[in-house]
Design a protein around this motif. Structure first.
Motif, PDB file in Angstrom:
ATOM      1  N   ASP A 185      22.820  11.368  13.957  1.00 23.95           N
ATOM      2  CA  ASP A 185      24.154  10.597  15.013  1.00 23.95           C
ATOM      3  C   ASP A 185      24.296   9.578  13.861  1.00 23.95           C
ATOM      4  OD1 ASP A 185      23.191  12.777  16.381  1.00 23.95           O
ATOM      5  OD2 ASP A 185      22.105  11.551  17.443  1.00 23.95           O
ATOM      6  N   PHE A 186      23.861   8.431  13.780  1.00 25.87           N
ATOM      7  CA  PHE A 186      23.641   7.278  13.130  1.00 25.87           C
ATOM      8  C   PHE A 186      24.812   7.748  11.740  1.00 25.87           C
ATOM      9  CE2 PHE A 186      23.425   3.210  10.850  1.00 25.87           C
ATOM     10  CZ  PHE A 186      23.502   2.628  12.186  1.00 25.87           C
ATOM     11  N   SER A 187      24.082   8.234  11.337  1.00 26.13           N
ATOM     12  CA  SER A 187      25.634   8.810   9.686  1.00 26.13           C
ATOM     13  C   SER A 187      26.797   9.244  10.179  1.00 26.13           C
ATOM     14  CB  SER A 187      24.834   9.371   9.304  1.00 26.13           C
ATOM     15  OG  SER A 187      24.504  10.909   9.749  1.00 26.13           O
ATOM     16  N   ARG A 188      26.663   9.971  11.012  1.00 29.30           N
ATOM     17  CA  ARG A 188      27.916  10.148  12.032  1.00 29.30           C
ATOM     18  C   ARG A 188      28.862   9.384  12.945  1.00 29.30           C
ATOM     19  NH1 ARG A 188      24.715  14.575  13.466  1.00 29.30           N
ATOM     20  NH2 ARG A 188      24.757  16.749  12.666  1.00 29.30           N
ATOM     21  N   GLU A 189      28.331   9.099  13.124  1.00 25.74           N
ATOM     22  CA  GLU A 189      29.042   7.850  14.718  1.00 25.74           C
ATOM     23  C   GLU A 189      29.143   6.610  13.507  1.00 25.74           C
ATOM     24  OE1 GLU A 189      26.303   7.129  17.667  1.00 25.74           O
ATOM     25  OE2 GLU A 189      26.787   9.905  17.745  1.00 25.74           O
ATOM     26  N   SER A 190      28.184   5.672  13.142  1.00 25.23           N
ATOM     27  CA  SER A 190      28.567   4.148  12.244  1.00 25.23           C
ATOM     28  C   SER A 190      29.599   4.619  10.550  1.00 25.23           C
ATOM     29  CB  SER A 190      26.946   4.156  11.770  1.00 25.23           C
ATOM     30  OG  SER A 190      26.876   3.333  12.773  1.00 25.23           O
ATOM     31  N   ILE A 191      30.599   4.730  11.114  1.00 27.36           N
ATOM     32  CA  ILE A 191      31.774   4.746  10.040  1.00 27.36           C
ATOM     33  C   ILE A 191      32.138   3.561   9.242  1.00 27.36           C
ATOM     34  CG2 ILE A 191      33.143   5.989  10.588  1.00 27.36           C
ATOM     35  CD1 ILE A 191      35.317   4.534  11.844  1.00 27.36           C
ATOM     36  N   GLU A 192      31.254   1.649  10.016  1.00 25.03           N
ATOM     37  CA  GLU A 192      31.467   0.991   9.034  1.00 25.03           C
ATOM     38  C   GLU A 192      30.680   0.657   7.733  1.00 25.03           C
ATOM     39  OE1 GLU A 192      29.872   1.243  12.622  1.00 25.03           O
ATOM     40  OE2 GLU A 192      32.558   1.579  13.117  1.00 25.03           O
ATOM     41  N   ILE A 193      29.238   1.796   8.023  1.00 23.53           N
ATOM     42  CA  ILE A 193      28.869   1.436   6.581  1.00 23.53           C
ATOM     43  C   ILE A 193      29.294   2.227   5.393  1.00 23.53           C
ATOM     44  CG2 ILE A 193      26.216   0.737   8.185  1.00 23.53           C
ATOM     45  CD1 ILE A 193      25.392   3.704   7.814  1.00 23.53           C
ATOM     46  N   SER A 236       0.718  -1.133   0.286  1.00 21.08           N
ATOM     47  CA  SER A 236       0.001   0.240   0.275  1.00 21.08           C
ATOM     48  C   SER A 236       0.875   1.816  -0.107  1.00 21.08           C
ATOM     49  CB  SER A 236      -0.783  -0.363   1.253  1.00 21.08           C
ATOM     50  OG  SER A 236      -1.519   1.062   1.085  1.00 21.08           O
ATOM     51  N   ASN A 237       0.757   2.281  -1.039  1.00 19.08           N
ATOM     52  CA  ASN A 237       1.012   3.731  -0.949  1.00 19.08           C
ATOM     53  C   ASN A 237       0.700   4.521   0.631  1.00 19.08           C
ATOM     54  OD1 ASN A 237       2.232   2.969  -3.187  1.00 19.08           O
ATOM     55  ND2 ASN A 237       1.115   3.633  -4.601  1.00 19.08           N
ATOM     56  N   GLU A 238      -0.225   4.048   1.387  1.00 22.38           N
ATOM     57  CA  GLU A 238      -0.442   4.612   2.024  1.00 22.38           C
ATOM     58  C   GLU A 238      -0.649   4.405   3.328  1.00 22.38           C
ATOM     59  OE1 GLU A 238      -3.066   7.108   1.579  1.00 22.38           O
ATOM     60  OE2 GLU A 238      -2.344   6.372  -0.443  1.00 22.38           O
ATOM     61  N   MET A 239       0.848   3.433   2.891  1.00 22.74           N
ATOM     62  CA  MET A 239       0.993   3.031   4.651  1.00 22.74           C
ATOM     63  C   MET A 239       3.001   3.627   4.351  1.00 22.74           C
ATOM     64  SD  MET A 239       0.599  -0.872   4.372  1.00 22.74           S
ATOM     65  CE  MET A 239       1.221  -1.285   6.950  1.00 22.74           C
ATOM     66  N   PHE A 240       3.106   4.235   6.149  1.00 23.94           N
ATOM     67  CA  PHE A 240       4.587   4.507   6.748  1.00 23.94           C
ATOM     68  C   PHE A 240       4.831   4.259   7.625  1.00 23.94           C
ATOM     69  CE2 PHE A 240       1.487   6.753   8.901  1.00 23.94           C
ATOM     70  CZ  PHE A 240       1.680   7.258   9.727  1.00 23.94           C
ATOM     71  N   GLY A 241       5.797   4.040   7.680  1.00 23.47           N
ATOM     72  CA  GLY A 241       6.753   3.891   8.516  1.00 23.47           C
ATOM     73  C   GLY A 241       7.472   5.392   9.374  1.00 23.47           C
ATOM     74  N   ARG A 242       8.222   4.897  10.543  1.00 22.28           N
ATOM     75  CA  ARG A 242       8.628   5.909  11.268  1.00 22.28           C
ATOM     76  C   ARG A 242       9.802   5.923  11.579  1.00 22.28           C
ATOM     77  NH1 ARG A 242       5.921   7.956  16.898  1.00 22.28           N
ATOM     78  NH2 ARG A 242       4.501   8.072  14.945  1.00 22.28           N
ATOM     79  N   ILE A 243      10.714   7.115  10.525  1.00 25.41           N
ATOM     80  CA  ILE A 243      12.557   7.267  11.069  1.00 25.41           C
ATOM     81  C   ILE A 243      12.222   8.288  12.589  1.00 25.41           C
ATOM     82  CG2 ILE A 243      14.560   7.841   9.908  1.00 25.41           C
ATOM     83  CD1 ILE A 243      13.462   5.829   7.393  1.00 25.41           C
ATOM     84  N   TYR A 244      13.325   7.972  12.709  1.00 24.66           N
ATOM     85  CA  TYR A 244      13.449   9.399  14.157  1.00 24.66           C
ATOM     86  C   TYR A 244      14.607   9.951  13.181  1.00 24.66           C
ATOM     87  CZ  TYR A 244      10.702   7.024  16.893  1.00 24.66           C
ATOM     88  OH  TYR A 244       9.035   6.908  17.841  1.00 24.66           O
ATOM     89  N   LEU A 245      14.569  11.360  12.475  1.00 25.82           N
ATOM     90  CA  LEU A 245      15.465  11.962  12.234  1.00 25.82           C
ATOM     91  C   LEU A 245      16.696  12.346  12.824  1.00 25.82           C
ATOM     92  CD1 LEU A 245      12.634  14.189   9.916  1.00 25.82           C
ATOM     93  CD2 LEU A 245      13.668  11.878   9.518  1.00 25.82           C
ATOM     94  N   LYS A 246      16.523  12.639  13.955  1.00 27.39           N
ATOM     95  CA  LYS A 246      17.709  13.399  14.868  1.00 27.39           C
ATOM     96  C   LYS A 246      18.760  12.182  15.114  1.00 27.39           C
ATOM     97  CE  LYS A 246      19.690  15.201  19.265  1.00 27.39           C
ATOM     98  NZ  LYS A 246      20.413  13.827  19.289  1.00 27.39           N
ATOM     99  N   GLN A 247      18.295  10.541  15.441  1.00 28.03           N
ATOM    100  CA  GLN A 247      18.957   9.402  15.372  1.00 28.03           C
ATOM    101  C   GLN A 247      19.714   9.274  13.765  1.00 28.03           C
ATOM    102  OE1 GLN A 247      15.672  10.202  16.397  1.00 28.03           O
ATOM    103  NE2 GLN A 247      16.516   9.674  19.064  1.00 28.03           N
TER     104      GLN A 247
END
Length: 178
Positions: free
Chosen positions: A27-35, A13-24
């Motif tokens: 933070d994850f992008s800065r700290e997770s140098i393995e990805i 369904s195109n009407e469904m959505f998930g929740r992503i916590y933008l601040k986290q």
């Protein structure tokens, strides 16, 4: 008795959505140098994304925020290549660059308290990008139902003669040419 869980399947369904916590995500992008760098870049933009999909950065800011494993900064060309990679995969708009990561409106719909998005300093607009149309989306889509235009039927005027250069008759009025 244990619960029986249904197996996970793809969402349809195109009407469904998930929740992503933008601040986290940021933070994850800065700290997770393995990805991978392109995944870190995608997550970094989420922390700053506006309700119209723009995530603006100052010159050199992305390099300062996303460090390599050894603590050094990436070369600007590496960041640009990863932005191009995300745009090619349609995770970002082709209008994205090192100063603004632009997310397609079909991918991210952000609801905020603010009614008006600020104008992006890089793109000079606050318009969203449509990945489906591969173009800027209208700021003000048509409201309500747009009805079909009905063109009146044209009667056959067999008595009209275009051999006369001076004047001719259309409908119920006569028009002279000058």
């Amino acid at each position: 008795m244990p619960k029986i869980y249904k197996p996970f399947t793809d969402h349809t369904s195109n009407e469904m959505f998930g929740r992503i916590y933008l601040k986290q995500a940021g933070d994850f992008s800065r700290e997770s140098i393995e990805i991978s760098l392109h995944m870190r870049l995608f997550l970094l933009g989420l922390q700053r994304v506006s309700n119209r999909g723009h995530a603006p950065f100052q010159p050199g800011e992305i390099q300062k925020l996303l460090l390599q494993k050894d603590g050094t900064t990436y070369v600007e060309k590496q960041i640009r290549n990863e932005i191009k990679r995300l745009a090619t995969s349609k995770m970002l708009s082709p209008e994205s660059n090192i100063r603004c990561l632009l997310y397609p409106m079909e991918l991210i719909s952000l609801k905020t308290e603010k009614k008006n998005a600020a104008q992006c300093p890089e793109h000079g607009t606050h318009s969203s990008w449509s990945g489906n149309n591969n173009d800027w989306a209208s700021d003000y889509p048509p409201q309500g139902v747009v009805e079909e235009v009905i063109v009146p039927a044209v009667e056959n005027y067999s008595s009209i003669s275009f051999e006369s250069v001076g004047d001719f008759s259309i409908g119920d009025g006569t028009y002279d040419s000058y």
